[in-house]
Every structure is written in C-alpha cells, then in structure tokens.
Design an enzyme around this catalytic site. Structure first.
Site, mmCIF file in Angstrom:
data_model
loop_
_atom_site.group_PDB
_atom_site.id
_atom_site.type_symbol
_atom_site.label_atom_id
_atom_site.label_comp_id
_atom_site.label_asym_id
_atom_site.label_seq_id
_atom_site.Cartn_x
_atom_site.Cartn_y
_atom_site.Cartn_z
ATOM 1 N N CYS A 150 0.809 -1.230 0.000
ATOM 2 C CA CYS A 150 0.000 0.000 0.000
ATOM 3 C C CYS A 150 0.841 1.279 0.000
ATOM 4 O O CYS A 150 0.422 2.292 -0.574
ATOM 5 C CB CYS A 150 -0.958 -0.020 1.192
ATOM 6 S SG CYS A 150 -0.224 -0.588 2.726
ATOM 7 N N HIS A 243 -1.923 6.875 2.949
ATOM 8 C CA HIS A 243 -0.469 6.818 3.135
ATOM 9 C C HIS A 243 0.185 7.958 2.358
ATOM 10 O O HIS A 243 -0.111 8.180 1.174
ATOM 11 C CB HIS A 243 0.089 5.504 2.582
ATOM 12 C CG HIS A 243 -0.216 4.289 3.418
ATOM 13 N ND1 HIS A 243 -0.845 4.336 4.638
ATOM 14 C CD2 HIS A 243 0.078 2.971 3.186
ATOM 15 C CE1 HIS A 243 -0.951 3.091 5.124
ATOM 16 N NE2 HIS A 243 -0.406 2.255 4.268
HETATM 17 P P1 NAP Z 1 -6.829 -7.776 9.066
HETATM 18 O O1 NAP Z 1 -7.735 -6.633 9.302
HETATM 19 O O2 NAP Z 1 -6.036 -8.293 10.201
HETATM 20 O O3 NAP Z 1 -7.706 -8.994 8.451
HETATM 21 C C1 NAP Z 1 -7.163 -10.254 8.262
HETATM 22 C C2 NAP Z 1 -8.175 -11.198 7.629
HETATM 23 O O4 NAP Z 1 -7.557 -12.461 7.407
HETATM 24 C C3 NAP Z 1 -9.396 -11.477 8.499
HETATM 25 O O5 NAP Z 1 -10.488 -11.772 7.651
HETATM 26 C C4 NAP Z 1 -8.983 -12.732 9.256
HETATM 27 O O6 NAP Z 1 -10.084 -13.549 9.619
HETATM 28 C C5 NAP Z 1 -8.202 -13.474 8.197
HETATM 29 N N1 NAP Z 1 -7.164 -14.329 8.792
HETATM 30 C C6 NAP Z 1 -6.221 -13.998 9.693
HETATM 31 N N2 NAP Z 1 -5.436 -15.072 9.970
HETATM 32 C C7 NAP Z 1 -5.922 -16.102 9.251
HETATM 33 C C8 NAP Z 1 -5.570 -17.472 9.114
HETATM 34 N N3 NAP Z 1 -4.535 -17.999 9.765
HETATM 35 N N4 NAP Z 1 -6.300 -18.253 8.287
HETATM 36 C C9 NAP Z 1 -7.335 -17.734 7.603
HETATM 37 N N5 NAP Z 1 -7.728 -16.445 7.680
HETATM 38 C C10 NAP Z 1 -7.019 -15.636 8.481
HETATM 39 O O7 NAP Z 1 -5.752 -7.458 7.923
HETATM 40 P P2 NAP Z 1 -5.876 -6.486 6.631
HETATM 41 O O8 NAP Z 1 -5.361 -5.137 6.957
HETATM 42 O O9 NAP Z 1 -7.216 -6.631 6.035
HETATM 43 O O10 NAP Z 1 -4.757 -7.105 5.674
HETATM 44 C C11 NAP Z 1 -4.975 -8.289 4.946
HETATM 45 C C12 NAP Z 1 -3.838 -8.472 3.938
HETATM 46 O O11 NAP Z 1 -3.841 -7.358 3.032
HETATM 47 C C13 NAP Z 1 -2.452 -8.523 4.560
HETATM 48 O O12 NAP Z 1 -1.640 -9.404 3.812
HETATM 49 C C14 NAP Z 1 -1.963 -7.097 4.390
HETATM 50 O O13 NAP Z 1 -0.562 -7.007 4.349
HETATM 51 C C15 NAP Z 1 -2.556 -6.739 3.038
HETATM 52 N N6 NAP Z 1 -2.740 -5.322 2.810
HETATM 53 C C16 NAP Z 1 -3.349 -4.529 3.752
HETATM 54 C C17 NAP Z 1 -3.508 -3.169 3.477
HETATM 55 C C18 NAP Z 1 -4.154 -2.235 4.449
HETATM 56 O O14 NAP Z 1 -4.134 -1.013 4.182
HETATM 57 N N7 NAP Z 1 -4.720 -2.698 5.552
HETATM 58 C C19 NAP Z 1 -3.078 -2.648 2.268
HETATM 59 C C20 NAP Z 1 -2.470 -3.492 1.329
HETATM 60 C C21 NAP Z 1 -2.317 -4.817 1.618
HETATM 61 P P3 NAP Z 1 -10.741 -13.544 11.107
HETATM 62 O O15 NAP Z 1 -11.629 -12.333 11.178
HETATM 63 O O16 NAP Z 1 -11.518 -14.810 11.095
HETATM 64 O O17 NAP Z 1 -9.613 -13.509 12.074
#
Ligand code: NAP
Length: 346
Positions: A150, A243
C-alpha cells in the site's frame, strides 16, 4: 449488459476484506457469492463474524453468506485475497491449482519472478507472466496476480512517470503510513496517539524493492527490473486512512520543473470501471496533499502529488498520497480483475 462474475473474498472479515465488500456493492461486473476467513469465523454468518468498521451499513446481500475456511472449493469464479501473508502463500496456491484466478493483496507472491505485480496503468503487459506461471507451476487455468504494497502504491506512479520520461537513478522515500494499514485492531492506541512510530515490521524492504519490479520491462520471458535504487524509512502516523510518501529523486536526464510535472499529469488513466479520471493528480496548492482532504480523490483511486520542487541534494522532491485500503489494496485488486476481464484472461 456486461457479464457478471461471482467473486469470493479470502480474509473477508478484515480491514481490506470489508473494503472489498464496500467497493463491490453495485459493481456492474462482480457479485460476492463467497466469503472465507480464519477458523474463528468459519461456519458463522458474515454479519456475525465481521465487526463492520466502515461508514454505513454492511450490504444486505452479504449479511447471510456463511463464512468458509480458506480452502477450495468456494462458490465463485474469481478469488480476491486479503489474507495475512502467513496464511496467504499456501491458500492462494491451493486456489490457483484448483483453477481459480487469484487476485491478491498479500505480499506472499509479489516478488516471485513468474507472478505479475500489477498496477494496470503502469504495467498491464506484465500479464504476459501468467502463461509462464501456469506452465512453470502446472496451474492449469488458475493463476495468481498481485498488487503492490500500500505504501508503494502511493509513490510508484509518479516514479513510473519520471522513469519513462527521464530515467530514475535513485530515490529516497520516507513514508507516513495510516493506522488502517496495520489491519484491525492494528497498532495499540497507546503507541500511536500523540506519537509517530518509527517501525513497521517488514515494510522498508518492500518499499525498497517492489517499485523496480512494477516499473520493470516485460521481455517475453520475464520482467527485467528497473535499475534504480531506493532508500526507505517507514513511519506509522496518527491518521486513519491514507499513506503519504515524501520522495527525493535523482534523474538520469534532468528535465525542467514544468516537464517533471507534465510527465506525472499526463500519465494516462485507463477506461476500466474503477479507473479514476486522473491516475495522478498534481496539485500546486502549497499545503497539499493531506490525507484527510485528498485520500478520496477519484473515489480513492487517484494518486495525489504535491510540493514538486527542485531539490538541493537530489534533482527533484515531491509528496505523493494515496488511499491505502482502496488504491493500496481492495480497489487495486478490483481494477486488476477488470483488466484481466478486459484482456480476455478471465
Ligand atoms: P486484518 O484486518 O487483520 O484482516 C485479516 C483477515 O484475514 C481477516 O479476515 C482474518 O479472519 C483473516 N485471517 C487472519 N489469519 C488467518 C488465518 N490464519 N487463516 C485464515 N484467515 C485468516 O488485515 P488487513 O489489513 O485486512 O490485511 C490483509 C492483507 O492485506 C495482509 O496481507 C496485508 O498485508 C494486506 N494489505 C493490507 C492493506 C491495508 O491497508 N490494511 C493494504 C495493502 C495490503 P478472522 O476475522 O476470522 O480472524
């Protein structure tokens, strides 16, 4: 009316997963038919498993979907993945091997040499890697494409504009990254309130390496990375979304300030459904860009650049800003899916 595709979201309950749900509501090409998340959520209704954190109500059409485990099969034609990288590598491969197009936000495969790291405006020709990937990995009709980190999404577009026109030799990038970039619940409030936090695990290497692949050249057999170097420092700041990147850049052929600005302003957007009118907006306003005022430009898909000036140490400096969960995540993945459909790959 265009064909509609059924989509599934891995990590559907998280910060990016929720942004997918929001952006896909009313989308003319996509309809959410499957949700998957961790064992904590699997088996529950989406409305029970997901603590909705975006403004407005959760879409009625997804409330009663049952959250599934992150393994195939899922009742969909396309898989969007917003899993933590720890879970993404295995799950995304399993879906690609089962024949699904996997469009990922996660970092797991971004730098693998046969996986496209895409921003459609910059490098749509990198889709040529898909045939190579299918052959190498034995994926059949499935495949994986990724979008950049991001923070990289905020500064890679102006850097690509400069690289095309003048050649970039080196850049120093300092990022000021929003809290939502850490997912939910993210950074502890006592660490981020009244504070600037000078460490984001694993972020500086991504910022230092992804843009070279993204801006690289597809040769027919792989991607030749752009040959500039980046030095990065990444900070978490007390901003919810958006960002910011402060960039100083050294060019091979130095253009005038007007030429530098024009190279960014004239970088074309595409005509896809989620394409903004302007890919890069350059503002002359001395106090912009600001996250609160500019993150929603182009419905979160425009990169806003400001404070473009000659630099005393390097050649030019500028500030770039983008919405981290839209252009930096879900919005970019949706744009990638639109591109794949437009090119006949899906
Ligand atoms: P988040 O809010 O922590 O959400 C994580 C998601 O993944 C939730 O649906 C969670 O499910 C699930 N999850 C976690 N551990 C798991 C496991 N072991 N097995 C299966 N499902 C699992 O994170 P996020 O910010 O959305 O980020 C998700 C991905 O996108 C990451 O790789 C991050 O680096 C990338 N990303 C994020 C952003 C950003 O701005 N946030 C930008 C670009 C890329 P539960 O609810 O069931 O725990």
């Amino acid at each position: 009316m265009s064909k509609r595709y059924r989509v599934g979201i891995l990590g559907a309950t998280g910060t990016v997963g929720q942004r997918f749900v929001q952006l896909l509501e009313g989308h003319p090409q996509f309809e959410i038919t499957a949700m998957a998340a961790s064992d904590r959520s699997a088996g529950k209704l989406y409305s029970e498993a997901c603590a909705w954190k975006l403004p407005g109500a959760m879409s009625e059409s997804v409330r009663d979907l049952i959250v599934r485990p992150i393994e195939p099969p899922l009742d969909c034609d396309i898989v969007f993945s917003s899993l933590p990288s720890s879970a993404a590598r295995e799950a995304e491969e399993a879906f690609a091997r089962a024949g699904y197009p996997v469009i990922s936000n996660s970092s797991s495969y971004r730098m693998d040499e046969d996986i496209p790291l895409l921003m459609p405006e910059i490098n749509a020709d990198h889709l040529g890697l898909i045939d190579i990937q299918r052959e190498k990995r034995g994926f059949g009709k499935g495949f994986i494409v990724t979008n950049p980190n991001c923070a990289v999404a905020s500064f890679a577009p102006p850097l690509a504009a400069l690289h095309r026109r003048f050649g970039v030799e080196a850049a120093i990038v300092t990022t000021l990254q929003a809290i939502s970039g850490a997912g939910y619940p993210g950074v502890a409030s006592l660490d981020i309130t009244d504070n600037v936090f000078p460490y984001i695990a694993g972020e500086e290497p991504k910022v230092e390496t992804e843009a070279q692949k993204l801006i690289g050249t597809f040769t027919g057999i792989g991607v030749q990375k752009a040959d500039f170097t980046i030095s990065a420092q990444c900070f978490r700041v007390n901003v919810i979304d958006g960002h910011t990147a402060s960039v100083r850049v050294k060019l091979r052929d130095v253009g005038t300030l007007e030429e530098v600005v024009a190279s960014m302003r004239e970088f074309p957007s595409l005509g896809l459904h989620s394409s903004p009118a302007n890919f890069i907006e350059v503002t002359d306003e001395p106090t912009r860009p600001q996250p609160r005022l500019d993150r929603d430009a182009g419905s979160g898909m425009t990169i806003t650049v400001g404070r473009v000036f000659p630099d005393n140490v390097f050649d030019y400096r500028f500030i770039a800003l983008s919405h981290n969960t839209v252009r930096g995540a879900a919005g970019s993945a949706i744009l990638n899916a639109e591109l794949l459909i437009d090119r006949g790959i899906i």
